[in-house]
Design an enzyme around this catalytic site. Structure first.
Site, short mmCIF file in Angstrom:
data_model
loop_
_atom_site.label_atom_id
_atom_site.label_comp_id
_atom_site.label_asym_id
_atom_site.label_seq_id
_atom_site.Cartn_x
_atom_site.Cartn_y
_atom_site.Cartn_z
N GLY A 184 0.82 -1.21 0.00
CA GLY A 184 0.00 0.00 0.00
C GLY A 184 0.85 1.25 0.00
N ARG A 226 13.52 9.95 -2.68
CA ARG A 226 14.41 11.10 -2.91
C ARG A 226 15.68 10.99 -2.07
NH1 ARG A 226 15.01 15.93 -0.03
NH2 ARG A 226 15.61 17.77 -1.25
N ARG A 235 0.96 -5.36 -6.25
CA ARG A 235 1.16 -6.63 -5.56
C ARG A 235 1.46 -7.68 -6.62
NH1 ARG A 235 -0.25 -5.27 -0.48
NH2 ARG A 235 -1.85 -3.65 -0.24
N ASP A 282 5.15 -5.01 6.06
CA ASP A 282 5.67 -6.33 6.38
C ASP A 282 5.70 -7.26 5.18
OD1 ASP A 282 2.93 -6.52 6.25
OD2 ASP A 282 2.68 -7.55 8.16
N THR A 299 4.21 2.55 5.79
CA THR A 299 2.82 2.11 5.84
C THR A 299 2.05 3.01 6.80
OG1 THR A 299 1.31 0.36 6.65
CG2 THR A 299 3.55 0.36 7.52
N ASP A 356 -0.32 2.15 8.57
CA ASP A 356 -0.83 1.36 9.68
C ASP A 356 0.04 1.41 10.93
OD1 ASP A 356 -2.83 0.52 7.89
OD2 ASP A 356 -1.64 -1.20 7.25
N ASP A 364 2.33 -0.58 11.85
CA ASP A 364 2.27 -1.91 12.45
C ASP A 364 3.55 -2.73 12.26
OD1 ASP A 364 2.06 -2.26 9.72
OD2 ASP A 364 0.36 -3.65 9.80
N ARG A 368 -17.62 16.44 13.42
CA ARG A 368 -18.09 16.93 14.73
C ARG A 368 -19.01 18.15 14.56
NH1 ARG A 368 -16.36 16.00 19.78
NH2 ARG A 368 -14.41 15.00 19.14
N ARG A 374 -5.60 -1.97 9.16
CA ARG A 374 -5.58 -3.44 9.13
C ARG A 374 -5.88 -3.99 10.53
NH1 ARG A 374 -0.72 -6.21 6.05
NH2 ARG A 374 0.43 -5.20 7.71
N HIS A 430 -9.96 5.11 1.79
CA HIS A 430 -8.63 5.37 1.24
C HIS A 430 -8.22 6.84 1.23
CE1 HIS A 430 -9.03 1.20 0.01
NE2 HIS A 430 -7.73 1.20 -0.14
#
Length: 319
Positions: free
Chosen positions: A11, A21, A72, A103, A125, A127, A129, A154, A171, A249
């Site tokens: 992603g 860069r 991918r 990962d 990423t 995430d 993670d 809000r 994820r 996204h």
């Protein structure tokens, strides 16, 4: 080492361009030839490899996404695909590779390392993670994107006196939900790493309603489940007017924050430094604002941990 290459995989994340860069310009500083591999491991197999110069990475530090594109590749998961990738690297005389991604991208780097290719991983990423680093490239920008969206929601929640359930990405990690929820004063934050009690969530909503609270915001990490289901349960049990927003996204895009640009620049440059020192099978990261490196195998064997102290603080402050 005279020739290195860089690719982005998995992603996309804001700040990937800043990392590309840094790799290219740090490489040029050390008089290396630097190649860009387009469309990740799929492009590597297909030989989508071009030599980059200083101008190739000009005016990209502020841009989201990745100029190298990403994809991918099921073929790369096979021994045959990996053999083709190694053949392409050898064909172009590339001695070292910088892999920017999550990962799954790092596991791809592991396969190339097993075939004798020197590779360094740069965690990119939203995430956040990847074990072993406090932050990954793109996380800070994603959190700020979510905060901006919550601020706008809000306003509407207050005007219509509604309860909003907002689903965010990540994820199986709850970092985006936790940080954005704490930063925006959400009444409840629901993440995979912490047990939640629906009765307590309902009680908190009703307690706030009784004291005159006009609206409520609940953040749900996608790894927990559907925000729509949470919204239906809350409406059934409270009768409050409830709305659900799935941010999707939009969280991946946008110009990277200053933090992500600086982090990406530091990590990309360090990756080149490690290759020049003859190292391989390492990933770079940041801990306590210091750039570090650790073994990729060790990092991927660890389990990502969310900061539960932040989770407890968010719960206390939302009383």
């Amino acid at each position: 080492m005279k020739r290195i290459a860089v690719l982005t995989s998995g992603g996309d994340a804001p700040g990937m361009n800043a990392a590309v860069r840094a790799v290219v310009r740090k490489g040029f500083y050390h008089e290396l030839e630097v190649f860009g591999i387009y469309h990740g491991y799929s492009g590597l197999i297909n030989g989508e490899i071009e030599k980059l110069d200083l101008g190739s990475v000009g005016d990209i530090i502020h841009r989201g996404g990745t100029i190298l594109y990403t994809a991918r590749s099921d073929e790369f998961r096979t021994p045959e695909g990996q053999a083709k990738a190694v053949e392409q690297l050898q064909k172009h005389g590339i001695e070292g590779l910088v892999v920017i991604g999550g990962d799954g991208s790092f596991r791809g780097a592991q396969k190339l390392i097993q075939h004798g290719i020197a590779a360094i991983g740069v965690p990119g990423t939203i995430d956040n993670d990847i074990p072993g680093t406090d932050f990954t490239i793109g996380f800070d920008t994603a959190v700020n994107t979510v905060i901006d969206a919550i601020d706008k929601i809000r306003d509407t929640a207050t005007s219509h006196e509604r309860t909003y359930i907002i689903e965010v990405m990540g994820r199986n990690a709850g970092d985006i939900a936790l940080w954005s929820g704490l930063a925006d004063g959400a009444e409840s934050i629901i993440i995979p790493e912490a047990y939640y009690n629906m009765d307590e969530i309902i009680e908190r909503l009703e307690r706030g309603h009784k004291r005159g609270k006009k609206h409520s915001i609940i953040i749900v990490a996608e790894g927990v489940g559907s925000a729509v289901e949470f919204g239906n349960k809350i409406k059934e049990r409270t009768g409050f007017e409830t709305r659900v927003t799935v941010l999707g996204h939009i969280q991946r895009g946008g110009s990277p924050t200053a933090f992500d640009r600086v982090l990406a620049s530091r990590l990309g440059a360090e990756a080149v430094e490690l290759l020049l020192k003859g190292q391989s099978g390492r990933m770079v990261g940041i801990r306590y604002n210091q750039i570090i490196s650790l073994d990729i195998d060790e990092a991927l064997m660890q389990k990502h941990q969310v900061d539960l102290a932040l989770y407890q603080l968010a719960s206390i402050l939302a009383i």
